[in-house]
Design a protein around this motif. Structure first.
Motif, mmCIF file in Angstrom:
data_model
loop_
_atom_site.group_PDB
_atom_site.id
_atom_site.type_symbol
_atom_site.label_atom_id
_atom_site.label_comp_id
_atom_site.label_asym_id
_atom_site.label_seq_id
_atom_site.Cartn_x
_atom_site.Cartn_y
_atom_site.Cartn_z
ATOM 1 N N GLU A 48 -5.599 -7.542 -4.345
ATOM 2 C CA GLU A 48 -6.139 -6.731 -3.247
ATOM 3 C C GLU A 48 -7.428 -7.339 -2.704
ATOM 4 O O GLU A 48 -7.586 -7.500 -1.487
ATOM 5 N N GLY A 109 -8.148 -4.912 1.345
ATOM 6 C CA GLY A 109 -7.045 -5.223 0.437
ATOM 7 C C GLY A 109 -6.321 -3.975 -0.040
ATOM 8 O O GLY A 109 -5.086 -3.938 -0.100
ATOM 9 N N ARG A 110 -7.072 -2.941 -0.365
ATOM 10 C CA ARG A 110 -6.435 -1.696 -0.809
ATOM 11 C C ARG A 110 -5.630 -1.070 0.321
ATOM 12 O O ARG A 110 -4.519 -0.569 0.103
#
Length: 524
Positions: A48, A109-110
């Motif tokens: 992530e 990323g999450r």
């Protein structure tokens, strides 16, 4: 100064950092943090972060300190503090350590890999709404648009409309940029609520955000509130300081100890005028961006250009004292100073010092002497409300011990009380502390206490009560500090004279000579 090589001798690429061993190796290159909680890294969290870093083009953007692309070590640490999953998180790092970019990479990323991941971001700068939107466009949108110039083929939708800035993913995730204030977070639910430049939050804004944000996290899976920034001007009522000191919060911060001797901060390098100055050394020991994202020469230039207080906040992470009402002395540490021994006869070498409340509401006479194994003992010899007959009491005790009395000539009442004693027959020997000896005595007292080398006695309630309430107060314009009362406006009668007198006596102790007499019992 170039970045040190990883132990393998090779600077890791973005692809290399997916490997856990390489990630941990690179992460370990930072200076020792002032405070850091548990760090967690997994295959998923690394993927992530690295995806977020790719969207920000960190794989091609060269770092300012060493000219290499890729995340810096402290960015990995910031990511792993957040990946530990604590609900409240405080990140305080020096200017130019790229902390904001690290949080952005985690979030992007999450949002990419997690479904329905909802993020709200705001800044507490003046004109925060405009500033947040500007940073959103410059820090994030400018890079993802270069990465995906054709908006029709982008894997997400970008909205840069003023006041409605956001990124929306097909998986239902949103990254929203908001103006600061109570209404920013009240109408939604969030997996991450992030307040950047949180050091600038006013007490009113802090109260608003701590009222409005936590309820928006309710019902989400492992939600997080993040406050990030540099050292604040003040501590009490400041949002960043609140999360940094909140029990159970995730924390990462670098910076010099708050009891650093002010003399160490007076010059970049030691010289004849400033023999103990060592700002350059302190920067190298505490700034995690040096040699990676920030050249040491740039920081040296800023040291010359900025005021002392501003530089200490921005680059040494030393918070200011304005509005501080946080008790300075940790009570378990103070309790550990207590001895069960009875009060002893004072030795031939002992230092005496007085302290009088600026308005004459309290007065103290304290002593300091050396004990066994490097210990330093301090005790109140006299304490009273008001100043009636205080000078006479000081005179009698000082003559019995054949000692001089230390005082602060910067306090008019202390000059008034000392003057007739000096004019007496025989005159009382006195020594006035220089102006900068006042903060230095406070620093020495705290260092002795922290090192476990201070000894105090039972039955000295005024000293114990002063230790419970004393705070740091700003002293002069150089970033120095001295002991202060919690709030001069609402609690002007608070009594810290026992701590002040004890610290002055301790400071003067090494200069004291033997009286040539025998040990004396002095009633308290």
């Amino acid at each position: 100064m170039s970045a040190p090589l990883a132990p393998t001798g090779v600077l890791p690429s973005m692809a290399d950092l997916q490997d856990e061993a390489t990630w941990l190796e690179w992460r370990s290159m930072i200076p020792t943090p002032t405070d850091v909680t548990d760090l967690v890294t997994t295959d998923q969290t690394r993927a992530e972060f690295l995806e977020g870093a790719r969207l920000l083009r960190m794989d091609v953007r060269r770092r300012g300190g060493d000219g290499h692309p890729g995340p810096s070590p402290v960015q990995l640490v910031i990511a792993d503090v957040l990946n530990a999953g604590r609900k409240f998180n405080g990140i305080m790092e020096p200017r130019r350590s790229t902390k904001t970019t690290a949080v952005q990479a985690v979030i992007l990323g999450r949002c990419t890999f997690r479904e329905d991941y909802l993020v709200g971001w705001t800044m507490t700068k003046k004109d925060g709404g405009q500033k947040t939107g500007e940073r959103f466009r410059k820090d994030i949108v400018s890079h993802v648009e270069r990465l995906y110039p054709d908006k029709n083929s982008r894997p997400f939708i970008i909205n840069t409309g003023k006041g409605t800035e956001h990124i929306r993913w097909p998986n239902g995730s949103y990254f929203n940029a908001y103006a600061p204030g109570n209404e920013a977070f009240t109408s939604g639910a969030y997996d991450i609520a992030w307040v950047d430049e949180a050091q600038d939050a006013t007490p009113e804004m802090t109260e608003d955000m701590m009222t409005s944000i936590p309820p928006t996290l309710d019902g989400r899976f492992l939600p997080q509130m993040i406050a990030s920034g540099t050292a604040p001007d003040y501590q009490q009522g400041n949002l960043l300081w609140k999360l940094l000191t909140m029990e159970g919060a995730g924390v990462i911060r670098h910076g010099i100890p708050q009891d650093t001797d002010p003399a160490e901060l007076e010059a970049w390098e030691p010289d004849e005028e400033h023999p103990v100055a060592r700002v350059r050394e302190l920067i190298e020991l505490n700034h995690p961006g040096i040699g990676f994202t920030t050249p040491l020469s740039d920081v040296a230039d800023n040291f010359k250009a900025m005021t002392s207080k501003a530089f200490q906040r921005e680059y040494l992470s030393l918070p200011g004292e304005e509005g501080s009402a946080t008790a300075l002395i940790k009570q378990p540490l103070w309790t550990a100073t207590k001895t069960t021994d009875p009060f002893p006869a004072l030795p031939p070498v002992v230092a005496l010092a007085i302290a009088i409340h600026p308005d004459g509401k309290w007065a103290s006479l304290a002593a300091a002497w050396k004990g066994k194994r490097g210990k330093r003992h301090v005790a109140l010899l006299h304490h009273q409300e008001g100043i009636t007959n205080f000078g006479k009491t000081v005179l009698l005790k000082a003559r019995k011990l054949n000692r001089q009395v230390i005082f602060d000539s910067g306090r008019p009442l202390e000059n008034v009380e000392i003057a007739p004693l000096v004019a007496g027959r025989p005159p009382l020997r006195t020594r006035s502390l220089a102006r900068m000896d006042i903060p230095r005595s406070a620093v020495l007292f705290m260092k002795t206490l922290t090192a476990g080398d201070l000894v105090t006695y039972s039955g000295q309630d005024p000293l114990d009560l002063a230790a419970e309430i004393v705070v740091r107060r700003g002293f002069g314009a150089t970033g120095a500090w001295a002991f202060g009362r919690p709030d001069e406006r609402t609690r002007p009668d608070d009594d810290i004279t026992p701590i002040e007198a004890a610290s002055r006596a301790l400071y003067a102790l090494d200069d004291e000579k033997s009286s040539g007499g025998v040990p004396q019992i002095v009633s308290i």
